[in-house]
Every structure is written in structure tokens, then in C-alpha cells.
Design a protein around this motif. Structure first.
Motif, PDB file in Angstrom:
ATOM      1  N   SER A   1       5.969  -5.604  -6.899  1.00  0.00           N
ATOM      2  CA  SER A   1       6.146  -4.337  -6.194  1.00  0.00           C
ATOM      3  C   SER A   1       7.608  -3.962  -6.018  1.00  0.00           C
ATOM      4  O   SER A   1       7.945  -2.782  -5.987  1.00  0.00           O
ATOM      5  CB  SER A   1       5.455  -4.393  -4.824  1.00  0.00           C
ATOM      6  OG  SER A   1       5.996  -5.451  -4.049  1.00  0.00           O
TER       7      SER A   1
ATOM      8  N   TYR B   1       1.061 -13.734   3.458  1.00  0.00           N
ATOM      9  CA  TYR B   1       0.557 -12.954   2.328  1.00  0.00           C
ATOM     10  C   TYR B   1      -0.951 -12.745   2.449  1.00  0.00           C
ATOM     11  O   TYR B   1      -1.464 -11.639   2.205  1.00  0.00           O
ATOM     12  CB  TYR B   1       0.877 -13.669   1.017  1.00  0.00           C
ATOM     13  CG  TYR B   1       0.321 -12.991  -0.210  1.00  0.00           C
ATOM     14  CD1 TYR B   1       1.046 -11.998  -0.861  1.00  0.00           C
ATOM     15  CD2 TYR B   1      -0.929 -13.338  -0.717  1.00  0.00           C
ATOM     16  CE1 TYR B   1       0.538 -11.366  -1.987  1.00  0.00           C
ATOM     17  CE2 TYR B   1      -1.447 -12.717  -1.836  1.00  0.00           C
ATOM     18  CZ  TYR B   1      -0.706 -11.736  -2.468  1.00  0.00           C
ATOM     19  OH  TYR B   1      -1.213 -11.114  -3.577  1.00  0.00           O
TER      20      TYR B   1
ATOM     21  N   ARG C   1      -1.669 -10.062   5.035  1.00  0.00           N
ATOM     22  CA  ARG C   1      -1.387  -8.712   4.542  1.00  0.00           C
ATOM     23  C   ARG C   1      -2.376  -8.306   3.450  1.00  0.00           C
ATOM     24  O   ARG C   1      -2.687  -7.132   3.284  1.00  0.00           O
ATOM     25  CB  ARG C   1       0.043  -8.634   4.014  1.00  0.00           C
ATOM     26  CG  ARG C   1       1.093  -8.743   5.117  1.00  0.00           C
ATOM     27  CD  ARG C   1       2.498  -8.462   4.644  1.00  0.00           C
ATOM     28  NE  ARG C   1       2.962  -9.444   3.678  1.00  0.00           N
ATOM     29  CZ  ARG C   1       3.228  -9.166   2.410  1.00  0.00           C
ATOM     30  NH1 ARG C   1       3.083  -7.941   1.948  1.00  0.00           N
ATOM     31  NH2 ARG C   1       3.659 -10.112   1.608  1.00  0.00           N
ATOM     32  N   GLN C   2      -2.876  -9.289   2.701  1.00  0.00           N
ATOM     33  CA  GLN C   2      -3.883  -8.991   1.683  1.00  0.00           C
ATOM     34  C   GLN C   2      -5.185  -8.525   2.323  1.00  0.00           C
ATOM     35  O   GLN C   2      -5.825  -7.581   1.844  1.00  0.00           O
ATOM     36  CB  GLN C   2      -4.118 -10.232   0.820  1.00  0.00           C
ATOM     37  CG  GLN C   2      -5.006  -9.994  -0.383  1.00  0.00           C
ATOM     38  CD  GLN C   2      -5.203 -11.260  -1.198  1.00  0.00           C
ATOM     39  OE1 GLN C   2      -5.547 -12.321  -0.660  1.00  0.00           O
ATOM     40  NE2 GLN C   2      -4.955 -11.178  -2.496  1.00  0.00           N
ATOM     41  N   ARG C   3      -5.587  -9.172   3.417  1.00  0.00           N
ATOM     42  CA  ARG C   3      -6.807  -8.767   4.122  1.00  0.00           C
ATOM     43  C   ARG C   3      -6.657  -7.388   4.747  1.00  0.00           C
ATOM     44  O   ARG C   3      -7.630  -6.640   4.862  1.00  0.00           O
ATOM     45  CB  ARG C   3      -7.145  -9.795   5.205  1.00  0.00           C
ATOM     46  CG  ARG C   3      -7.569 -11.154   4.672  1.00  0.00           C
ATOM     47  CD  ARG C   3      -7.987 -12.075   5.798  1.00  0.00           C
ATOM     48  NE  ARG C   3      -9.135 -11.548   6.514  1.00  0.00           N
ATOM     49  CZ  ARG C   3      -9.683 -12.126   7.569  1.00  0.00           C
ATOM     50  NH1 ARG C   3      -9.169 -13.266   8.032  1.00  0.00           N
ATOM     51  NH2 ARG C   3     -10.729 -11.588   8.172  1.00  0.00           N
ATOM     52  N   LEU C   4      -5.425  -7.052   5.130  1.00  0.00           N
ATOM     53  CA  LEU C   4      -5.178  -5.735   5.719  1.00  0.00           C
ATOM     54  C   LEU C   4      -4.957  -4.655   4.662  1.00  0.00           C
ATOM     55  O   LEU C   4      -4.741  -3.491   5.000  1.00  0.00           O
ATOM     56  CB  LEU C   4      -3.956  -5.804   6.645  1.00  0.00           C
ATOM     57  CG  LEU C   4      -4.092  -6.715   7.874  1.00  0.00           C
ATOM     58  CD1 LEU C   4      -2.775  -6.778   8.637  1.00  0.00           C
ATOM     59  CD2 LEU C   4      -5.219  -6.240   8.783  1.00  0.00           C
ATOM     60  N   GLY C   5      -4.981  -5.046   3.390  1.00  0.00           N
ATOM     61  CA  GLY C   5      -4.796  -4.086   2.308  1.00  0.00           C
ATOM     62  C   GLY C   5      -3.370  -3.618   2.139  1.00  0.00           C
ATOM     63  O   GLY C   5      -3.137  -2.518   1.627  1.00  0.00           O
ATOM     64  N   GLN C   6      -2.391  -4.448   2.548  1.00  0.00           N
ATOM     65  CA  GLN C   6      -0.986  -4.058   2.477  1.00  0.00           C
ATOM     66  C   GLN C   6      -0.293  -4.549   1.216  1.00  0.00           C
ATOM     67  O   GLN C   6       0.903  -4.297   1.044  1.00  0.00           O
ATOM     68  CB  GLN C   6      -0.246  -4.581   3.713  1.00  0.00           C
ATOM     69  CG  GLN C   6      -0.765  -4.009   5.025  1.00  0.00           C
ATOM     70  CD  GLN C   6      -0.059  -4.609   6.230  1.00  0.00           C
ATOM     71  OE1 GLN C   6       0.770  -5.507   6.100  1.00  0.00           O
ATOM     72  NE2 GLN C   6      -0.381  -4.106   7.411  1.00  0.00           N
TER      73      GLN C   6
ATOM     74  N   ARG D   1      -0.699  -5.117  -3.206  1.00  0.00           N
ATOM     75  CA  ARG D   1      -1.467  -4.722  -4.375  1.00  0.00           C
ATOM     76  C   ARG D   1      -2.187  -5.934  -4.961  1.00  0.00           C
ATOM     77  O   ARG D   1      -1.778  -7.080  -4.759  1.00  0.00           O
ATOM     78  CB  ARG D   1      -0.546  -4.105  -5.433  1.00  0.00           C
ATOM     79  CG  ARG D   1       0.136  -2.833  -4.956  1.00  0.00           C
ATOM     80  CD  ARG D   1       0.904  -2.162  -6.077  1.00  0.00           C
ATOM     81  NE  ARG D   1       1.843  -3.076  -6.736  1.00  0.00           N
ATOM     82  CZ  ARG D   1       2.648  -2.707  -7.724  1.00  0.00           C
ATOM     83  NH1 ARG D   1       2.616  -1.468  -8.167  1.00  0.00           N
ATOM     84  NH2 ARG D   1       3.478  -3.578  -8.260  1.00  0.00           N
ATOM     85  N   GLU D   2      -3.232  -5.675  -5.712  1.00  0.00           N
ATOM     86  CA  GLU D   2      -3.984  -6.751  -6.331  1.00  0.00           C
ATOM     87  C   GLU D   2      -3.122  -7.457  -7.378  1.00  0.00           C
ATOM     88  O   GLU D   2      -2.425  -6.823  -8.171  1.00  0.00           O
ATOM     89  CB  GLU D   2      -5.251  -6.190  -6.983  1.00  0.00           C
ATOM     90  CG  GLU D   2      -6.188  -7.260  -7.526  1.00  0.00           C
ATOM     91  CD  GLU D   2      -7.456  -6.663  -8.094  1.00  0.00           C
ATOM     92  OE1 GLU D   2      -8.286  -7.420  -8.611  1.00  0.00           O
ATOM     93  OE2 GLU D   2      -7.617  -5.420  -8.025  1.00  0.00           O
TER      94      GLU D   2
ATOM     95  N   GLU E   1      -0.427  -9.006  -6.991  1.00  0.00           N
ATOM     96  CA  GLU E   1       1.024  -8.853  -6.821  1.00  0.00           C
ATOM     97  C   GLU E   1       1.724 -10.199  -6.918  1.00  0.00           C
ATOM     98  O   GLU E   1       2.841 -10.307  -7.403  1.00  0.00           O
ATOM     99  CB  GLU E   1       1.316  -8.209  -5.462  1.00  0.00           C
ATOM    100  CG  GLU E   1       2.803  -8.045  -5.186  1.00  0.00           C
ATOM    101  CD  GLU E   1       3.078  -7.435  -3.831  1.00  0.00           C
ATOM    102  OE1 GLU E   1       4.209  -7.580  -3.351  1.00  0.00           O
ATOM    103  OE2 GLU E   1       2.169  -6.821  -3.250  1.00  0.00           O
TER     104      GLU E   1
END
Length: 317
Positions: free
Chosen positions: A13, A277, A280-285, A287-288, A290
Motif C-alpha cells: 500500500s 495487523y 486492522r484486517q478484521r476491521l477492514g483497514q 487490503r487483501e 497486503e
């Protein structure tokens, strides 16, 4: 930039930089030094004209300067421009350096003795000058209180305050400049603090406070710590490694090969997800894919490091 073959495997990102507000923890062993990864990020941030604050606990400035030249980075020039700040950690933490550092906490002047008068055992104590006048004066002369957890380690408080001043100064300059620069704080390495006698609790407290400080200015924190299997029996060292991993967003573990030494492969890099990480992944913050979790092999050359998938070394191909 740094090592071209490593770039595709880092967070995409904000490539070639790490995402702001994140914490990368690098672990290594005595047999497989992960210091080359620090040089990669130093080179990337300097070439991108960003701010780098390097705390050298395991190396001196000359070491980083010589390696930087091999990677095409002139740290002396970057230091003159104000993009690179080096803090000699061990010198900062010694007693003989304290009188020469303007940013160290100054001793507070003793408060003048006050005369008190008590009418009855239940009456309140008042000063001869009056509380309304004395209390504001004392509060103005008192320096900012150090972090409570670090209050038992004055030297770590001094180090924290010095880094706080450097980071605030760097952030203030970027605000007035034409463009917003990203800041990275690098600690090389945390295990030295344990070897010098500081407790695991104090070192972890320093890391947590620095993480919050850097995130406040939308920067990035990178640390190096030893994670030898033989040291796992030492409670303090094992606790430091686990504590740092718990605070991290990204983890890179540098190890030797399980099969032993090799001419074409010097070790392996395990790219792991930290708790930050995953949250933030669970919160959708994020990218797939990343930061894909995978294991790579590497080979250290004179002025470069080759990173490749397992079984794809030059000797095998």
C-alpha cells in the motif's frame, strides 16, 4: 531503493515505505544477523527523502555510514539536510554523557521551607505565603512528569525524552515544508538493553511509549531483537521477544536453514502477521494480501541481498 528482490514481498500500500502508524519487529539469531534488513529500510526512507531517526545500541555511526555507501546512500549528506538523525544509545544511557546533553532532565531546585501552623488536630495546614500563590509557582517549575512505568529507570526516561524532542522537531519541520514527510524510528537492537541490566518490563515499557509517540506523528517504528532458541530458557529474553511481537503489526523472523549451512542460501525470512495487523484486517483497514505470510530464502552479497522463494536459488536453477 534497497534490495529490489525484497520489495515485492513488503506491504504494497505504501511501497517502498511501510504504512504510517505501524510497528515492524525484526527478530534474528546470533548465527543469522537480521541487521541487513535495517539497512534496507534506512536506504529506502533516505532515498525517498523521508525522515529517519536511528538509535544505535549495537553499532556506531561509522558502521551504518559504510553500509549505506554500498547501497548508494550518503548518511552524512542526509544528516546535513536534516533527514537523518543518529542517537548513540549507549552513550546516551551512561552517566558521563549526562552533563553534556541539554535535553536531559535538569534537577529540580529544592522548594523553600514553609512554616505551618496547626490550630487543632483536625484543622488544615496552611502556608505563611498562602496556598493560592505557592502552588502555581511550584507547578510551573516542575518539569513534565516522566511516563509512570519508566519512572524507576531514569536513564530510559532520559532516552525517551531525547527521542521525543528529536521526533517533535522533525515533525514540526515537515509541517512547515512544502510536503508532508513520513518518519521512521529504528532501534538497533533491544537485546542490548537487557544485556546492560535493564529489566524486561522497563524495555517493553520504553517500546510501548515509543510506539505511541511515533504513531502520534503518523510515523513508523522498527525494532530488532534477538530470538535465539537457546535464549528461550532465559525468562527476561523470552519475555522481551514475546512482548515485542505482541505490540507489532508486522514481524520478520530471520533464521538459518534447518538443514545447515549452504553456499547459495544463507538463511530464511519468515514474514508473519502481528496482532496489530490481524486487528486492522478484521476491521477492514488493510487490503487483501497486503502482507502475505510466507517464508523466503535469502543470500547476502557484497552490496545487495537476494531474496527468493524456496528452491529457487541460483545454485538449484
Amino acid at each position: 531503493m534497497g534490495y529490489a528482490s525484497l520489495e515485492p514481498h513488503l506491504p504494497s500500500s505504501h511501497a517502498p515505505l511501510l504504512p504510517p502508524g505501524t510497528f515492524l519487529s525484526i527478530s534474528d539469531t546470533q548465527a543469522s544477523d537480521g541487521n541487513f534488513l535495517l539497512h534496507h529500510f534506512i536506504s529506502n526512507y533516505i532515498k525517498a527523502d523521508q525522515n529517519v531517526v536511528l538509535v544505535g545500541l549495537a553499532g556506531i555511526l561509522v558502521h551504518y555510514t559504510m553500509v549505506g555507501r554500498k547501497l548508494g546512500v550518503n548518511l552524512a549528506t542526509a544528516r546535513t539536510k536534516g533527514n537523518f538523525q543518529f542517537v548513540d544509545g549507549l552513550t546516551q544511557l551512561t552517566d558521563y554523557a549526562a552533563p553534556n546533553k541539554e535535553y536531559l532532565a535538569k534537577p529540580t531546585e529544592p522548594k523553600p521551607a514553609t512554616i505551618t501552623s496547626t490550630a487543632t488536630p483536625s484543622s488544615t495546614t496552611t502556608t505563611t505565603t498562602g496556598a493560592r500563590i505557592a502552588r502555581p509557582a511550584a507547578a510551573a517549575a516542575t518539569p513534565p512528569a516522566p511516563p509512570k512505568v519508566l519512572s524507576y529507570s531514569p536513564k530510559l526516561v532520559d532516552l525517551y525524552r531525547a527521542l521525543e524532542e528529536i521526533i517533535q522537531d522533525a515533525a514540526s519541520k515537515t509541517k512547515t515544508g512544502p510536503s508532508q514527510k513520513q518518519l521512521v524510528l529504528i532501534l538497533d537492537d533491544l537485546s542490548v538493553l537487557l544485556n546492560c541490566g535493564w529489566s524486561c518490563r522497563d524495555v517493553l515499557a520504553l517500546v510501548r511509549y515509543l510506539k505511541l509517540l511515533v504513531a502520534k506523528f503518523n510515523g513508523t517504528l522498527i525494532t530488532l531483537v534477538h530470538a535465539d532458541g537457546l535464549m528461550a530458557e532465559e525468562v527476561s529474553q523470552d519475555g522481551l521477544v514475546k512482548g515485542v511481537f505482541y505490540e507489532a503489526d508486522y514481524i520478520i523472523d530471520v533464521r538459518g536453514l534447518d538443514s545447515g549451512g549452504s553456499r547459495d542460501v544463507h538463511g530464511q525470512l519468515s514474514l508473519l502477521h502481528g496482532p496489530g495487523y490481524l486487528l486492522r484486517q478484521r476491521l477492514g483497514q488493510v487490503r487483501e494480501n497486503e502482507w502475505p505470510a510466507l517464508t523466503l530464502h535469502y543470500k547476502i552479497l557484497d552490496n545487495n541481498v537476494e531474496v527468493f522463494a524456496k528452491g529457487y536459488s541460483s545454485g538449484v536453477l
